[in-house]
Design an enzyme around this catalytic site. Structure first.
Site, PDB file in Angstrom:
ATOM      1  N   ASP A  95     -50.740  13.668 -30.179  1.00 12.18           N
ATOM      2  CA  ASP A  95     -49.387  13.947 -29.689  1.00 12.18           C
ATOM      3  C   ASP A  95     -49.458  14.648 -28.332  1.00 12.18           C
ATOM      4  O   ASP A  95     -50.528  14.822 -27.759  1.00 12.18           O
ATOM      5  CB  ASP A  95     -48.670  14.784 -30.745  1.00 12.18           C
ATOM      6  N   HIS A  96     -48.332  15.114 -27.847  1.00 20.39           N
ATOM      7  CA  HIS A  96     -48.152  15.723 -26.525  1.00 20.39           C
ATOM      8  C   HIS A  96     -49.402  16.384 -25.939  1.00 20.39           C
ATOM      9  O   HIS A  96     -49.954  17.317 -26.516  1.00 20.39           O
ATOM     10  CB  HIS A  96     -47.063  16.799 -26.592  1.00 20.39           C
ATOM     11  N   GLU A 161     -44.706   9.914 -21.641  1.00 19.20           N
ATOM     12  CA  GLU A 161     -43.360  10.503 -21.635  1.00 19.20           C
ATOM     13  C   GLU A 161     -42.978  10.707 -20.178  1.00 19.20           C
ATOM     14  O   GLU A 161     -43.612  11.483 -19.464  1.00 19.20           O
ATOM     15  CB  GLU A 161     -43.320  11.830 -22.388  1.00 19.20           C
ATOM     16  N   GLU A 169     -42.549  22.546 -27.856  1.00 18.46           N
ATOM     17  CA  GLU A 169     -43.597  22.112 -28.781  1.00 18.46           C
ATOM     18  C   GLU A 169     -44.943  22.470 -28.177  1.00 18.46           C
ATOM     19  O   GLU A 169     -45.282  22.058 -27.066  1.00 18.46           O
ATOM     20  CB  GLU A 169     -43.525  20.603 -29.046  1.00 18.46           C
ATOM     21  N   HIS A 212     -37.013  18.824 -29.334  1.00 17.98           N
ATOM     22  CA  HIS A 212     -37.968  19.191 -30.368  1.00 17.98           C
ATOM     23  C   HIS A 212     -37.459  20.385 -31.172  1.00 17.98           C
ATOM     24  O   HIS A 212     -36.681  21.194 -30.673  1.00 17.98           O
ATOM     25  CB  HIS A 212     -39.314  19.588 -29.745  1.00 17.98           C
ATOM     26  N   HIS A 249     -38.717  10.777 -29.802  1.00 21.59           N
ATOM     27  CA  HIS A 249     -39.220  12.142 -29.978  1.00 21.59           C
ATOM     28  C   HIS A 249     -38.101  13.043 -30.503  1.00 21.59           C
ATOM     29  O   HIS A 249     -36.931  12.743 -30.336  1.00 21.59           O
ATOM     30  CB  HIS A 249     -39.753  12.696 -28.651  1.00 21.59           C
ATOM     31  N   ASN A 271     -41.367  10.297 -34.041  1.00 24.90           N
ATOM     32  CA  ASN A 271     -42.135  11.481 -34.386  1.00 24.90           C
ATOM     33  C   ASN A 271     -41.379  12.359 -35.376  1.00 24.90           C
ATOM     34  O   ASN A 271     -40.171  12.568 -35.245  1.00 24.90           O
ATOM     35  CB  ASN A 271     -42.445  12.297 -33.130  1.00 24.90           C
TER      36      ASN A 271
END
Length: 340
Positions: A95-96, A161, A169, A212, A249, A271
């Site tokens: 992820d990120h 992204e 996050e 998020h 997201h 997600n």
């Protein structure tokens, strides 16, 4: 079934796009949460995606060294073994990852998979995310081009992204404001820089008001219909219909209608972290409150070993999180859609 091969992962994404459904991408931070995610996918007869954030990988690496690569590799290796016992296909994803963590996370992991592929094996992870949303779009796409080329050589799909997702996050945060909406011009610049598949496949996390974390209804204005505008704008310029594989997201807390609109407009991955964290933790809290005199040695007593045995409350946590994963597959229409 084993962890998805690159060919199977591409088939999963193609089937989702054609069938207008999406895979839940479940964040995990331990073998226990991984087992819960796998169980949920298996019970729903849904293929799926399991993902590890930089913070999750650091936690997995142990608090002594907090090494992200070690943590991610260890859980991925475990997943490759344990997933063979589940009758669904699972893709592993990171992820990120912002710019300041690329050299300590995504780049070493891509290099590791490249070595595996060169040796005739499959990549360790099936996809990685580059989060350049804190950078200018020009810098974001320049780094994305480099990573896409490396990912393609390692038979890995890249997720990018291009504009901010609100909230916070793993230390990356953005304000909730009008910048949380990707424009057609942003999408066109992305297609110009990264191509539309000929330079390597990528997933696109476009922003349509996503946030998020935890938020109450009405605090966030999601506009999933914006994804159609992005697709149509790029299709008109490049002559390719439905040009992007979109990622949703900040999926926790979304309404059913918002999710359905996103699916109709090209989302293939959503997600999910906040909701599954709560689902995992809630029965543990309930067990501790209900059995406080067993899990604690109150007033000098010895407590109840069966009450504080981690397996006792861990099984409750696994079952609850698995149930939430099943619900996600139903919301995203992937339930019952596993590759036979």
């Amino acid at each position: 079934m084993p962890i998805a091969t690159p060919e199977v992962y591409n088939e999963m994404l193609d089937r989702a796009k054609a069938g207008k459904f999406a895979y839940p991408a479940i964040n995990v931070t331990s073998s226990q949460t991984l087992n819960a995610a796998l169980r949920g996918f298996a019970e729903a007869e849904s293929d799926g995606i399991v993902q590890i954030s930089t913070g999750g990988a650091e936690f997995l690496g142990g608090q002594y060294s907090k090494d992200m690569v070690t943590g991610a590799v260890a859980l991925a290796e475990y997943a490759h073994i344990i997933a063979e016992k589940y009758p669904v296909n699972i893709a592993l994803h990171t992820d990120h990852c912002p710019k300041d963590k690329l050299d300590g996370y995504v780049r070493p992991l891509i290099a590791l998979s490249k070595k595996r592929v060169d040796a005739g094996l499959g990549p360790l992870f099936q996809s990685h995310m580059w989060d350049g949303s804190a950078e200018t779009l020009a810098d974001n796409l320049e780094i994305a081009k480099e990573l896409l080329e490396q990912a393609r050589a390692a038979k890995i799909i890249l997720e990018v992204e291009i504009t901010p997702t609100g909230g916070e996050e793993d230390g990356v945060s953005h304000e909730i404001n009008d910048e949380l909406y990707t424009t057609v011009e942003d999408a066109i610049r992305t297609a110009e820089a990264l191509g539309l598949g000929e330079k390597g496949r990528y997933l696109l996390a476009a922003s349509f008001g996503n946030v998020h974390g935890v938020y109450k209804p009405g605090n966030v204005v999601l506009r999933p219909e914006l994804l159609k505008q992005l697709s149509d704008g790029v299709a008109a310029k490049f002559g390719k219909a439905s040009p992007f594989d979109f990622v949703f997201h900040g999926g926790s807390g979304s309404t059913e209608q918002e999710i359905q609109t996103a699916l109709e407009n090209g989302v293939v991955k959503m997600n999910l972290d906040t909701d599954t964290q709560y689902a995992f933790t809630r029965p543990v809290a309930g067990h501790m409150f209900a059995n406080y005199d067993g899990v604690l040695k109150v007033d000098g007593e010895v407590g109840n070993k069966k009450a504080y045995d981690p397996r006792t409350w861990g099984k409750l946590a696994e079952a609850s999180m698995a149930e939430r994963v099943v619900q996600a597959t139903q919301n995203l229409r992937s339930a019952g859609n596993k590759i036979k």
